[in-house]
Design a protein around this motif. Structure first.
Motif, mmCIF file in Angstrom:
data_model
loop_
_atom_site.group_PDB
_atom_site.id
_atom_site.type_symbol
_atom_site.label_atom_id
_atom_site.label_comp_id
_atom_site.label_asym_id
_atom_site.label_seq_id
_atom_site.Cartn_x
_atom_site.Cartn_y
_atom_site.Cartn_z
ATOM 1 N N SER A 67 33.274 5.242 11.696
ATOM 2 C CA SER A 67 34.433 4.515 12.213
ATOM 3 C C SER A 67 35.320 5.421 13.040
ATOM 4 C CB SER A 67 35.261 3.923 11.065
ATOM 5 O OG SER A 67 36.466 3.346 11.556
ATOM 6 N N LYS B 274 43.835 2.359 12.423
ATOM 7 C CA LYS B 274 44.392 1.970 11.126
ATOM 8 C C LYS B 274 45.751 2.607 10.888
ATOM 9 C CE LYS B 274 43.274 2.339 6.188
ATOM 10 N NZ LYS B 274 42.239 2.780 5.219
ATOM 11 N N GLU C 230 36.979 -1.753 22.058
ATOM 12 C CA GLU C 230 36.927 -2.593 20.853
ATOM 13 C C GLU C 230 36.871 -1.744 19.591
ATOM 14 O OE1 GLU C 230 34.011 -5.920 18.765
ATOM 15 O OE2 GLU C 230 33.987 -5.674 20.942
ATOM 16 N N LEU C 231 36.004 -0.745 19.577
ATOM 17 C CA LEU C 231 35.873 0.089 18.379
ATOM 18 C C LEU C 231 37.125 0.913 18.134
ATOM 19 C CD1 LEU C 231 32.184 1.359 18.692
ATOM 20 C CD2 LEU C 231 33.067 -0.540 17.318
ATOM 21 N N THR D 82 40.060 -1.506 16.907
ATOM 22 C CA THR D 82 39.874 -2.156 15.607
ATOM 23 C C THR D 82 39.646 -1.180 14.468
ATOM 24 O OG1 THR D 82 37.472 -2.385 15.901
ATOM 25 C CG2 THR D 82 38.874 -4.188 16.731
ATOM 26 N N ARG E 49 36.757 -0.527 13.375
ATOM 27 C CA ARG E 49 35.701 -1.211 12.626
ATOM 28 C C ARG E 49 34.709 -0.221 12.018
ATOM 29 N NH1 ARG E 49 33.667 -4.686 16.489
ATOM 30 N NH2 ARG E 49 35.423 -6.028 15.919
ATOM 31 N N LEU F 240 30.999 0.807 10.860
ATOM 32 C CA LEU F 240 29.637 0.553 11.291
ATOM 33 C C LEU F 240 28.660 1.284 10.381
ATOM 34 C CD1 LEU F 240 30.137 1.345 15.091
ATOM 35 C CD2 LEU F 240 30.118 -0.944 14.062
ATOM 36 N N ASP G 68 23.919 -0.246 13.015
ATOM 37 C CA ASP G 68 24.871 -0.787 13.984
ATOM 38 C C ASP G 68 25.268 0.270 15.001
ATOM 39 O OD1 ASP G 68 24.888 -3.261 12.716
ATOM 40 O OD2 ASP G 68 26.595 -2.754 11.437
#
Length: 269
Positions: free
Chosen positions: A137, A142, A166-167, A170, A172, A174, A178
């Motif tokens: 990530s 965050k 996007e990554l 966010t 996010r 993975l 992914d």
């Protein structure tokens, strides 16, 4: 305990650089940052060196910056913040991009958690081999920050702009598969060390001059104006760190929430 360990094979042609805070999932503190920079400089002086492997001791490759160790010492926090004002690449950015200065292939072997500073370290390697169940990530979002340890400059070589945005926006999580689909890692293997060993054996059969020249040539072709990109990392982090919305982001992740998480998921970068 030494934060970074360097082990050589018998011929001193292959060095394994081991992050060595397993009890903290190799969370990065100031001593580790300094030890990593020293390791880069020491290895640059090893004339027989032909390849480097980056690994993490214990359950994770690297779970990110150990925030508690930083904020508990005001002097360390001040020094780290001051680095954002340096006009050239700072020690945080050297954490990852320093590996690009060495004329040998650098392979990151990723397992467990690879967050923030850990992912940026892996991005500084030439090749990344990852376990399928590893978790990766760009975690700075965050905490209301941007990746400022070379990650922004290095992501542009691997990802389309929209995917990188996007990554980064966010944070996010993975898994290895992914990450491979997106291009963040090179290979996904149940035994990443075995794949790294095989890659090194193949590269060692080639001319070391050709390998070094290929590395530097391709980095310059893909990485034009890297210094300018690193400057942007420092500039935008200065505009975020400590201001209202960044403090709000930190407040959202209170001690109560942190206590409910595994240690490795409480890291900032």
């Amino acid at each position: 305990m030494d934060r970074i360990l360097i082990n050589f094979n018998a011929e001193r042609t292959v060095a394994t650089v081991l992050l060595n805070r397993p009890e903290k999932h190799n969370g990065v503190d100031w001593p580790m940052l300094k030890a990593m920079r020293k390791a880069q400089k020491d290895l640059a002086a090893v004339k027989t060196l032909r390849a480097i492997v980056l690994k993490g001791e214990g359950p994770s490759f690297c779970a990110g910056l150990d925030v508690k160790s930083v904020i508990s010492d005001p002097k360390t926090a001040a020094v780290m913040y001051a680095n954002l004002w340096l006009p050239t690449r700072n020690i945080f950015q050297s954490w990852s991009t320093g590996w690009r200065d060495l004329g040998v292939p650098v392979i990151a072997v990723i397992h467990g958690n690879c967050f923030g500073a850990g992912l940026q370290l892996a991005l500084g390697a030439d090749i990344r081999v990852c376990q399928p169940d590893a978790v990766l990530s760009i975690l700075e979002a965050k905490w209301g920050l941007v990746p400022d340890m070379g990650g922004g400059a290095l992501l542009r070589e691997l990802l389309p702009l929209d995917v990188a945005k996007e990554l980064t926006m966010t944070g996010r999580m993975l898994n290895g598969d992914d990450a491979k689909k997106l291009g963040l890692v090179t290979h996904v293997e149940a035994d990443p060390q075995a794949r790294a060993d095989a890659l090194i054996a193949e590269i060692l059969s080639r001319s070391p001059d050709s390998v070094a020249a290929s590395k530097f040539m391709l980095q310059r072709i893909w990485g034009i104006d890297q210094a300018a990109n690193l400057t942007q990392e420092r500039r935008w982090q200065r505009r975020l760190l400590g201001f209202k919305n960044q403090r709000i982001s930190v407040a959202k992740h209170s001690k109560r929430e942190a206590a409910a998480m595994p240690f490795a998921q409480r890291q900032i970068r």
